[in-house]
Enzyme design. Sequence first.
Site, PDB file in Angstrom:
ATOM      1  CG  ASP A  10      39.116  43.817  33.895  1.00  0.00           C
ATOM      2  OD1 ASP A  10      38.813  44.402  33.881  1.00  0.00           O
ATOM      3  OD2 ASP A  10      39.352  43.511  32.724  1.00  0.00           O
ATOM      4  CG  ASP A 111      36.753  40.905  31.967  1.00  0.00           C
ATOM      5  OD1 ASP A 111      35.132  41.318  32.776  1.00  0.00           O
ATOM      6  OD2 ASP A 111      37.139  41.891  31.532  1.00  0.00           O
ATOM      7  CD  GLU A 112      34.777  43.988  36.219  1.00  0.00           C
ATOM      8  OE1 GLU A 112      35.355  45.190  36.712  1.00  0.00           O
ATOM      9  OE2 GLU A 112      34.664  44.219  35.314  1.00  0.00           O
TER      10      GLU A 112
END
Length: 364
Positions: A10, A111-112
């Site tokens: 993340d 974002d992950e």
Amino acid sequence: MSSRVVFHIDFDYFYAQCEEIRKPDLKTRPIAVCVYSDRGGDSGAIATANYIARKYGVKSGMPIKFAKKKLEEVPEAVFLPTDFDYYTEVSENAMSIIRSHADVFEYVGRDEAYLDVTNRTESDFKKAAHLAQQLKNSLRSTVKLSSTIGISSNKLVSKIASDFKKPDGLTIVEPENIELFLDPLPIRVIPGIGKKSEEKFSEMGFETISQLRGMDVFTLNELFGRKVGTYIYNAARGIDEDPVSPRHDPIQYSRIITLKQDSKDFDFLVKDLEKLCEDLHQTIIKDNLLFKSVGIQFVQSDLSNRTKSKTLKNHTSGLDELKKTAISLLRESLVDQRLPIRRLGVKVSDFSQVSGQVDITRFF
Ligand code: DGT
Ligand code: CA
Ligand code: CA
């Protein structure tokens, strides 16, 4: 049986960190990234804030007006509007590095991602820790991005582990330590447990996961229904069989960059276009894809978009074919191009997966 090794990665304070990457001077200042609503003024909400702004109490989802109040006494604080195209660009660059560190890559969002690295680490958690550190370093040195990784034998525990220590964290939970790790954590760290369920548990006197483990599956099923009840029962024990399954960002088979300067000069643009093609081609090969359509995209100086694409006769994965087509599209587009170009992109689509047999075009 040897254990799976799963990463959850993340990116730290993602949108705000993107803004720092673009303007490193901002790094020492509180930053709040704002989604302004169309009502004008300061109406809208905070998408995210860097850790300096968080120290003043600024949080995701908070009204912009509240955030401004919290930072009232801090003249160096900055409030910036979101720039999703740019965040996507940073994300794509990062994801392509991440993908190259995985046996199986599962895209979750900008974002992950989850990575299965069982084979390449031979189920050895020491090797896994080393690989994770390498990945973090590589993101830091190439994209200038700081990230946090959780490592365990499944997605659930890795996700909880990546939330455990942020930013720039690395938390490893070996299979024999799973319950020890989960024991003291509050029940809300279990993905899917919201404020409401947390309150429900709290009223019954359950605050930590170790306490939650004292609840039998029948009670949980009664409270939450069979599906969710069973999920919570297993989650409290760190049990999760869900495999990391290949899933890609739908727009990942494109590359777009912001040019060093706005331009409509073929010789200037073609250099970047060739680089974009080469970069995109690596992903195509890695994912064993054949494409049949090639397109280019301009974001013009007034921020409007222009695209042009071409369908090929046959499916291919050839770099030459990709470059040749993209360059001819560029040449054709520039004939009647009025505005200078600010961002330039290339994409492929119309896929067919190479299965089993070696595709000879990939070597050209
Ligand atoms: P962290 O805790 O260091 O991972 O910080 P973030 O900002 O990366 O938080 P995360 O991973 O929960 O969310 C990723 C991005 O999603 C974040 O940069 C902005 C966006 N986001 C998160 N929460 C909200 C929200 O409540 N509203 C809006 N508009 N965007 C959000
Ligand atoms: Ca994040
Ligand atoms: Ca996230």
